[in-house]
Design a protein around this motif. Structure first.
Motif, short mmCIF file in Angstrom:
data_model
loop_
_atom_site.label_atom_id
_atom_site.label_comp_id
_atom_site.label_asym_id
_atom_site.label_seq_id
_atom_site.Cartn_x
_atom_site.Cartn_y
_atom_site.Cartn_z
N THR A 371 38.33 13.71 41.90
CA THR A 371 37.61 14.86 42.44
C THR A 371 37.21 15.78 41.29
O THR A 371 37.69 15.62 40.16
N ARG A 372 36.36 16.75 41.59
CA ARG A 372 35.95 17.70 40.56
C ARG A 372 35.96 19.09 41.18
O ARG A 372 35.41 19.28 42.26
N SER A 373 36.64 20.01 40.53
CA SER A 373 36.57 21.38 41.02
C SER A 373 36.39 22.31 39.84
O SER A 373 37.06 22.18 38.81
N LYS A 374 35.45 23.21 39.99
CA LYS A 374 35.06 24.17 38.93
C LYS A 374 34.79 23.43 37.61
O LYS A 374 35.25 23.85 36.54
N GLY A 375 34.11 22.31 37.72
CA GLY A 375 33.72 21.59 36.52
C GLY A 375 34.83 20.76 35.88
O GLY A 375 34.63 20.10 34.88
N LEU A 376 36.01 20.79 36.50
CA LEU A 376 37.13 20.03 35.92
C LEU A 376 37.42 18.78 36.75
O LEU A 376 37.54 18.86 37.97
N ASP A 377 37.54 17.66 36.06
CA ASP A 377 37.87 16.42 36.76
C ASP A 377 39.36 16.36 37.06
O ASP A 377 40.18 16.75 36.24
N ASN A 378 39.66 15.84 38.23
CA ASN A 378 41.06 15.69 38.59
C ASN A 378 41.30 14.28 39.13
O ASN A 378 40.46 13.72 39.82
N MET A 379 42.44 13.72 38.76
CA MET A 379 42.77 12.38 39.25
C MET A 379 44.07 12.45 40.04
O MET A 379 45.08 12.93 39.53
N GLU A 380 44.00 12.00 41.27
CA GLU A 380 45.23 11.90 42.06
C GLU A 380 45.48 10.42 42.33
O GLU A 380 44.58 9.71 42.76
N VAL A 381 46.71 10.00 42.07
CA VAL A 381 47.07 8.63 42.36
C VAL A 381 47.99 8.65 43.58
O VAL A 381 49.08 9.22 43.54
N GLN A 382 47.51 8.06 44.67
CA GLN A 382 48.34 7.97 45.87
C GLN A 382 49.01 6.61 45.85
O GLN A 382 48.35 5.60 45.69
N VAL A 421 53.21 8.35 49.20
CA VAL A 421 52.89 8.31 50.63
C VAL A 421 53.74 7.25 51.31
O VAL A 421 54.27 6.33 50.66
N GLU A 422 53.88 7.39 52.62
CA GLU A 422 54.72 6.46 53.38
C GLU A 422 54.08 5.08 53.40
O GLU A 422 52.87 4.95 53.26
N PRO A 423 54.90 4.05 53.62
CA PRO A 423 54.35 2.71 53.76
C PRO A 423 53.24 2.71 54.83
O PRO A 423 53.35 3.43 55.82
N HIS A 424 52.17 1.94 54.59
CA HIS A 424 51.04 1.75 55.52
C HIS A 424 50.07 2.92 55.57
O HIS A 424 49.27 3.01 56.49
N THR A 425 50.13 3.81 54.62
CA THR A 425 49.21 4.95 54.63
C THR A 425 47.88 4.57 53.98
O THR A 425 46.82 4.98 54.44
N ILE A 426 47.94 3.77 52.93
CA ILE A 426 46.71 3.38 52.21
C ILE A 426 46.00 2.30 53.03
O ILE A 426 46.64 1.34 53.46
N PRO A 427 44.70 2.46 53.27
CA PRO A 427 43.99 1.46 54.08
C PRO A 427 44.08 0.06 53.46
O PRO A 427 43.97 -0.09 52.25
N ARG A 428 44.33 -0.94 54.32
CA ARG A 428 44.39 -2.33 53.87
C ARG A 428 43.02 -2.98 53.98
O ARG A 428 42.27 -2.66 54.88
N SER A 429 42.75 -3.89 53.07
CA SER A 429 41.48 -4.59 53.13
C SER A 429 41.75 -6.06 53.43
O SER A 429 42.74 -6.62 53.00
N GLU A 430 40.83 -6.68 54.18
CA GLU A 430 40.98 -8.11 54.44
C GLU A 430 40.29 -8.92 53.36
O GLU A 430 40.32 -10.13 53.36
N GLY A 431 39.65 -8.25 52.44
CA GLY A 431 39.03 -8.93 51.31
C GLY A 431 39.50 -8.27 50.03
O GLY A 431 40.69 -8.13 49.81
N LYS A 432 38.54 -7.82 49.24
CA LYS A 432 38.89 -7.17 47.98
C LYS A 432 39.42 -5.75 48.25
O LYS A 432 38.84 -5.03 49.05
N ALA A 433 40.48 -5.39 47.56
CA ALA A 433 41.04 -4.05 47.73
C ALA A 433 40.13 -3.03 47.03
O ALA A 433 39.59 -3.30 45.96
N LYS A 434 39.98 -1.86 47.65
CA LYS A 434 39.19 -0.81 47.02
C LYS A 434 40.17 0.19 46.40
O LYS A 434 40.91 0.85 47.09
#
Ligand SMILES: [Zn+2]
Length: 442
Positions: A371-382, A421-434
């Motif tokens: 994300t970007r706020s006030k011109g600063l890039d931020n990275m969150e790893v879930q 995050v709790e198990p199963h929070t990140i969306p699962r893909s049936e093909g390539k993971a995003k």
């Protein structure tokens, strides 16, 4: 390297070309290179134009090293000539078309003559044989069938091997698990992230993956790390093999790991391998990391010369312990085009994955949100953590969060916010993971 300690499987006759004496292999490559370049020059306008611009004629190819004098082919060439502009065979000789899903704009279209299909089946058969599979194996093919090359590519190779194929295609996880159990499936083909999802779902349904006859997984279509391999091999009885391929070249079956899981053997009698510096385009010597460039040596309908794959790897200079003479490339952990830049630093999702999976208590499900706020890039790893960790005290969660943050910073040199995050929070893909969600406004 795998921790499974199985003896190497018996030699499969389909694998004979993997062991060609080197002088014979190089002769064959040169002969095929000359023929394919001549074919492309005579039949494909774009290629002839580029060769003329380079002042090259097919007859100028005196040795394999001369391949570096040929023009590159890039993905946009396939888009710009959509749909049939790179075909070198008349339509009446084309027996199959495939196309990429393409997230933006027009897809790319690829064509096969019957001979091309036969080559594709043979390299897929050799891939399965390298994984120790043979007639009698029951292969669940969970790659998508359709325009995507994964499904049919694996299908024909498995049939050629004499194995029993279950053409289940992607999706419908519970049915996948039912079939796997009831049909006594011994091998599966899918993306590694989808297999991890299958393991989890099976667990929830009370089916212990380790007790099933399933013992081999042929995983590809997305980059994956040793951490994911460890997770798969610890949570199932599967030996996890990395397979490589791309539609532009043939589909799956360009290369695969053998029992030693120490790099991917490329089927060099059909695909010529080069590694180039992605910045200068200059060829790099064995062992040096760079961009993989591939030339099809025997594809008639759509010969592709010096294709820029964007996959970053290196040729392994030593011969493999399995005795195959065809060379190996290192596992592809990153692509030059899935890199993102944050605060001026180049980052690949696989670097984050390696950092995360080295820490106890995490699951191989994560997402990087930019994300970007006030011109600063931020990275969150879930990142998902195991149920045991999550039910633990808050203080231990904080400890884990800190550990992960430090692990990431150690690898990429910048700070990331880690959110457990709790198990199963990140969306699962049936093909390539995003893996990356870039929400910064360009
Ligand atoms: Zn090997």
């Amino acid at each position: 390297m795998s921790t499974n300690n199985q003896p190497p499987p018996a030699f499969h006759p389909a694998s004979a070309p993997d062991y060609l004496p080197l002088p014979q292999l190089r002769d064959l490559q040169l002969q095929r290179l000359r023929a394919i370049v001549t074919r492309a020059y005579e039949r494909v306008d774009l290629f002839r134009k580029r060769m003329d611009e380079h002042g090259m004629r097919p007859g100028d190819l005196k040795s394999l090293d001369d391949v570096t004098r040929l023009p590159f082919t890039v993905k946009t060439d396939l888009r710009d000539t959509y749909p049939f502009g790179l075909f070198a065979s008349p339509m009446r000789e084309v027996v199959r078309l495939h196309a990429s899903s393409g997230t933006t704009g027009k897809p790319i279209v690829v064509a096969y003559t019957q001979d091309d299909i036969n080559v594709w089946s043979s390299v897929m058969m050799r891939s399965f044989a390298a994984c120790g599979l043979h007639a009698g194996d029951i292969i669940q093919n969970a790659y998508g069938y359709g325009l995507f090359t994964g499904g049919l590519g694996a299908h024909y190779g498995a049939e050629a091997l004499g194995a029993t194929v279950i053409p289940i295609s992607g999706g419908n996880t519970e049915r996948q698990i039912m079939v796997m159990k009831d049909f006594g499936v011994t091998a599966i083909c899918c993306t590694p992230s989808y297999f991890i999802h299958l393991i989890e779902r099976a667990g929830e349904l009370g089916i212990e993956m380790k007790k099933l006859p399933l013992r081999a997984g042929v995983f590809g279509a997305e980059p994956w790390t040793e951490g994911m391999r460890k997770h798969i091999e610890a949570n199932s009885a599967v030996k996890a093999f990395d397979i490589y391929g791309l539609s532009e070249i043939i589909g799956p079956g360009v290369g695969i790991e053998c029992q030693y899981q120490a790099g991917l053997h490329i089927f060099e009698d059909h695909f010529l391998v080069e590694i180039v510096d992605p910045e200068t385009d200059k060829p790099l010597p064995g062992g040096t990391e760079g961009e993989l460039v591939l030339t099809t040596l025997s594809k008639n309908a759509m010969p592709i010369i010096r294709y820029r794959t964007h996959d970053i790897t290196a040729i392994v200079p030593e011969q493999c312990a399995c005795g195959r003479t065809i060379r190996r490339i290192r596992r592809i952990g990153r692509r030059s085009d899935d890199m993102f830049i944050i605060r001026g630093v180049n980052v690949f999702p696989s670097q984050i994955e390696t950092a995360l999976l080295a820490v106890e208590g995490t699951l191989p499900h994560y997402q990087i949100v930019l994300t970007r706020s006030k011109g600063l890039d931020n990275m969150e790893v879930q990142v998902e953590v195991t149920a045991e960790v999550f039910t633990d005290k808050i203080s231990s969660l904080e400890g884990l969060q800190k550990k992960l943050s430090v692990a990431i910073e150690r690898v990429i040199n910048i700070r990331a916010d880690v959110r457990l995050v709790e198990p199963h929070t990140i969306p699962r893909s049936e093909g390539k993971a995003k893996r990356v969600s870039d929400q910064r406004k360009m």
